[in-house]
Write a protein that holds these residues in place. Structure first.
Motif, PDB file in Angstrom:
ATOM      1  N   PHE A 245      -4.767  -5.622  -8.194  1.00 54.02           N
ATOM      2  CA  PHE A 245      -5.698  -5.437  -7.719  1.00 54.02           C
ATOM      3  C   PHE A 245      -6.933  -5.574  -8.678  1.00 54.02           C
ATOM      4  O   PHE A 245      -7.011  -5.294  -9.449  1.00 54.02           O
ATOM      5  N   SER A 246      -8.131  -6.542  -7.943  1.00 56.07           N
ATOM      6  CA  SER A 246      -9.492  -6.749  -8.569  1.00 56.07           C
ATOM      7  C   SER A 246     -10.304  -6.410  -7.818  1.00 56.07           C
ATOM      8  O   SER A 246      -9.977  -6.858  -6.911  1.00 56.07           O
ATOM      9  N   ASN A 247     -11.475  -5.288  -8.146  1.00 50.55           N
ATOM     10  CA  ASN A 247     -11.985  -5.844  -7.083  1.00 50.55           C
ATOM     11  C   ASN A 247     -13.871  -6.279  -7.137  1.00 50.55           C
ATOM     12  O   ASN A 247     -13.572  -6.562  -6.077  1.00 50.55           O
ATOM     13  N   ASP A 248     -13.457  -6.961  -8.116  1.00 53.72           N
ATOM     14  CA  ASP A 248     -13.932  -8.323  -8.180  1.00 53.72           C
ATOM     15  C   ASP A 248     -13.921  -8.961  -7.562  1.00 53.72           C
ATOM     16  O   ASP A 248     -14.564  -9.823  -7.016  1.00 53.72           O
ATOM     17  N   LEU A 249     -12.553  -8.978  -7.558  1.00 48.34           N
ATOM     18  CA  LEU A 249     -11.980 -10.448  -6.481  1.00 48.34           C
ATOM     19  C   LEU A 249     -12.553 -10.084  -4.552  1.00 48.34           C
ATOM     20  O   LEU A 249     -12.447 -10.723  -4.069  1.00 48.34           O
ATOM     21  N   MET A 250     -11.748  -9.116  -4.567  1.00 47.01           N
ATOM     22  CA  MET A 250     -12.470  -8.430  -3.588  1.00 47.01           C
ATOM     23  C   MET A 250     -14.006  -8.368  -2.820  1.00 47.01           C
ATOM     24  O   MET A 250     -13.998  -9.213  -1.794  1.00 47.01           O
ATOM     25  N   GLN A 251     -14.919  -7.977  -4.236  1.00 47.23           N
ATOM     26  CA  GLN A 251     -15.883  -8.800  -3.654  1.00 47.23           C
ATOM     27  C   GLN A 251     -16.791  -9.846  -3.498  1.00 47.23           C
ATOM     28  O   GLN A 251     -17.662  -9.876  -2.438  1.00 47.23           O
ATOM     29  N   TYR A 252     -16.176 -10.454  -3.894  1.00 43.18           N
ATOM     30  CA  TYR A 252     -16.279 -12.391  -4.342  1.00 43.18           C
ATOM     31  C   TYR A 252     -15.489 -13.259  -2.724  1.00 43.18           C
ATOM     32  O   TYR A 252     -16.161 -13.825  -1.874  1.00 43.18           O
ATOM     33  N   ALA A 253     -14.136 -12.113  -2.939  1.00 44.21           N
ATOM     34  CA  ALA A 253     -13.800 -12.529  -1.529  1.00 44.21           C
ATOM     35  C   ALA A 253     -14.155 -11.958  -0.283  1.00 44.21           C
ATOM     36  O   ALA A 253     -13.877 -12.791   1.303  1.00 44.21           O
ATOM     37  N   LYS A 254     -14.237 -10.860   0.131  1.00 45.80           N
ATOM     38  CA  LYS A 254     -14.506 -10.676   1.313  1.00 45.80           C
ATOM     39  C   LYS A 254     -13.794 -10.878   2.590  1.00 45.80           C
ATOM     40  O   LYS A 254     -14.107 -11.330   3.157  1.00 45.80           O
ATOM     41  N   PRO A 255     -12.435 -10.366   2.088  1.00 42.56           N
ATOM     42  CA  PRO A 255     -11.687 -10.950   3.284  1.00 42.56           C
ATOM     43  C   PRO A 255     -11.801 -10.421   4.583  1.00 42.56           C
ATOM     44  O   PRO A 255     -11.887  -8.937   4.592  1.00 42.56           O
ATOM     45  N   LYS A 256     -11.345 -10.967   5.889  1.00 37.63           N
ATOM     46  CA  LYS A 256     -11.458 -10.542   7.001  1.00 37.63           C
ATOM     47  C   LYS A 256      -9.642  -9.473   7.161  1.00 37.63           C
ATOM     48  O   LYS A 256     -10.379  -7.900   7.989  1.00 37.63           O
ATOM     49  N   ILE A 257      -9.068 -10.011   6.628  1.00 42.38           N
ATOM     50  CA  ILE A 257      -7.428  -9.292   6.193  1.00 42.38           C
ATOM     51  C   ILE A 257      -7.070  -9.883   5.707  1.00 42.38           C
ATOM     52  O   ILE A 257      -7.338 -10.754   4.931  1.00 42.38           O
ATOM     53  N   VAL A 258      -6.183  -8.235   4.732  1.00 43.15           N
ATOM     54  CA  VAL A 258      -5.080  -8.992   3.450  1.00 43.15           C
ATOM     55  C   VAL A 258      -3.610  -9.045   4.166  1.00 43.15           C
ATOM     56  O   VAL A 258      -2.894  -8.119   5.220  1.00 43.15           O
ATOM     57  N   LEU A 259      -3.357 -10.222   3.974  1.00 41.12           N
ATOM     58  CA  LEU A 259      -1.755 -10.104   3.929  1.00 41.12           C
ATOM     59  C   LEU A 259      -0.860  -9.761   2.657  1.00 41.12           C
ATOM     60  O   LEU A 259      -1.291 -10.349   1.373  1.00 41.12           O
ATOM     61  N   ILE A 260      -0.041  -8.713   2.704  1.00 35.72           N
ATOM     62  CA  ILE A 260       1.521  -8.338   2.066  1.00 35.72           C
ATOM     63  C   ILE A 260       2.762  -8.841   1.704  1.00 35.72           C
ATOM     64  O   ILE A 260       3.407  -8.764   3.146  1.00 35.72           O
ATOM     65  N   SER A 261       2.941  -9.313   0.770  1.00 34.88           N
ATOM     66  CA  SER A 261       4.690  -9.566   1.722  1.00 34.88           C
ATOM     67  C   SER A 261       5.279  -8.571   0.386  1.00 34.88           C
ATOM     68  O   SER A 261       5.227  -8.089  -0.849  1.00 34.88           O
ATOM     69  N   ALA A 262       5.655  -7.339   0.945  1.00 40.32           N
ATOM     70  CA  ALA A 262       6.324  -6.537   0.163  1.00 40.32           C
ATOM     71  C   ALA A 262       7.630  -6.140   0.949  1.00 40.32           C
ATOM     72  O   ALA A 262       7.662  -6.019   2.355  1.00 40.32           O
ATOM     73  N   ARG A 263       8.405  -5.668   0.276  1.00 40.46           N
ATOM     74  CA  ARG A 263       9.579  -5.825   0.448  1.00 40.46           C
ATOM     75  C   ARG A 263       9.961  -3.915   1.206  1.00 40.46           C
ATOM     76  O   ARG A 263       9.495  -3.429   1.104  1.00 40.46           O
ATOM     77  N   SER A 264      11.259  -4.263   1.773  1.00 39.68           N
ATOM     78  CA  SER A 264      11.242  -2.896   3.093  1.00 39.68           C
ATOM     79  C   SER A 264      11.164  -1.781   2.268  1.00 39.68           C
ATOM     80  O   SER A 264      11.971  -1.731   0.812  1.00 39.68           O
TER      81      SER A 264
END
Length: 327
Positions: A245-264
């Protein structure tokens, strides 16, 4: 002429794919689960481009061109052999086992273009040293590197029709200088992929960790900031763990939605991916900021051409609806 972006449910690992508007396929990492191989689903269900009573069957013009292209040695024997499907482009973000454990099948469907890490001995030793199956990992990495010479290297000038795909990464030596243990050094050399189609943008972040994001986004590297800026769909780095997780990445990206590949049963997904830095979308009557393969299963985002203006629309399907038996 729609584009289809998939994030597959492969439990522990990651695999995404893009079916371009002209129906060519690109794949980004080749994780798989014991029950599901995204490569098999794409290539054999049903077998695409196989016709009746014709050498090349229903090959589209692009796939016919690929079958006859110079890098495909003896294209007639390849067309007659099984399988007859080949990816147009593949990216292996890094060589950890959960991102390459279906690499043998990728080689069976060898892409026209391939992008992998520019590895050296130190990087390969770090990959093998952090693998649960050191012998199997070594074999997979060796074969991937050996077969790279069979493909052309994708770059910003590669033809993706109506889509644009760009990729950035740190050199493995730079990733080592940033520091961290062997696992972090491998993750930080991940290839980051940006897809733009019909005015919509997707960012696939590999397993890059926060110290590498800090390095590329705070060291006057304007090209990185532009590269990650204004994203519709962000595939969270390092399976949504706090290490990526990067606060800088999120501030520049401003994503509308985040997808996560996470195991059960993965309890370490970072809650900030559902925080104020994510704009959120309304899907099936619900406000969603985060989608995970752990809860939503396979995820399909279908991007349609704009009816008015310059931005296409996005529709969503999940679980078995996202990967029907025929596609």
């Amino acid at each position: 002429m729609t584009a289809h972006f998939y994030l597959f449910n492969v439990d522990h690992g990651q695999c995404a794919a893009l079916r371009l508007p002209d129906e060519r396929w690109c794949i980004f990492d080749v994780g798989r689960s014991s029950q599901f191989s995204p490569i098999d689903w794409i290539a054999y269900n049903p077998k695409p481009y196989i016709g009746q009573g014709s050498l090349f069957g229903s090959l589209s013009p692009h796939n016919l061109f690929n079958a006859l292209s110079p890098h495909n040695q003896n294209p007639f024997s390849r067309a007659l052999s099984s399988p007859s499907f080949f990816f147009y482009k593949a990216t292996i973000s890094h060589f950890h086992g959960d991102h390459i454990n279906d690499s043998k099948k990728l080689i069976e469907h060898m892409p026209s273009y391939l992008r992998t890490v520019y590895a050296d001995n130190g990087y390969i030793n770090d990959c093998i040293g952090t693998s649960y199956d050191k012998l199997g990992s070594a074999r997979n990495i060796e074969e991937l590197i050996r077969r790279t010479s069979d493909c052309r290297r994708s770059d910003d000038n590669t033809d993706y029709g109506l889509a644009k795909i760009r990729e950035f990464s740190l050199l493995v030596d730079t990733a080592r200088r940033i520091g961290g243990d062997a696992n972090t050094r491998v993750n930080n050399a991940s290839i980051i992929t940006r897809i733009d189609v019909y005015g919509r943008s997707i960012l696939i972040c590999g397993d890059m960790e926060h110290n590498a994001w800090d390095h590329v986004l705070t060291m006057s590297r304007s090209e990185w900031r532009q590269f990650v800026g204004n994203i519709d769909i962000l595939i969270a780095p390092h399976h949504g763990h706090s290490s990526g997780f990067s606060n800088d990445l999120m501030q520049y990206a401003k994503p509308k939605i985040v997808l996560i590949s996470a195991r059960s049963r993965d309890s370490s997904v970072e809650s900030r991916y559902s925080g104020e830095l994510v704009q959120g979308l309304r899907i099936d009557g619900r406000s969603r900021k985060t989608l995970t393969t752990r809860k939503d299963g396979h995820i399909l985002a279908t991007i349609s051409p704009p009816s008015t203006g310059s931005v296409g629309s996005i529709s969503w399907q999940f679980g078995p609806d996202a990967v029907p038996l025929e596609h």
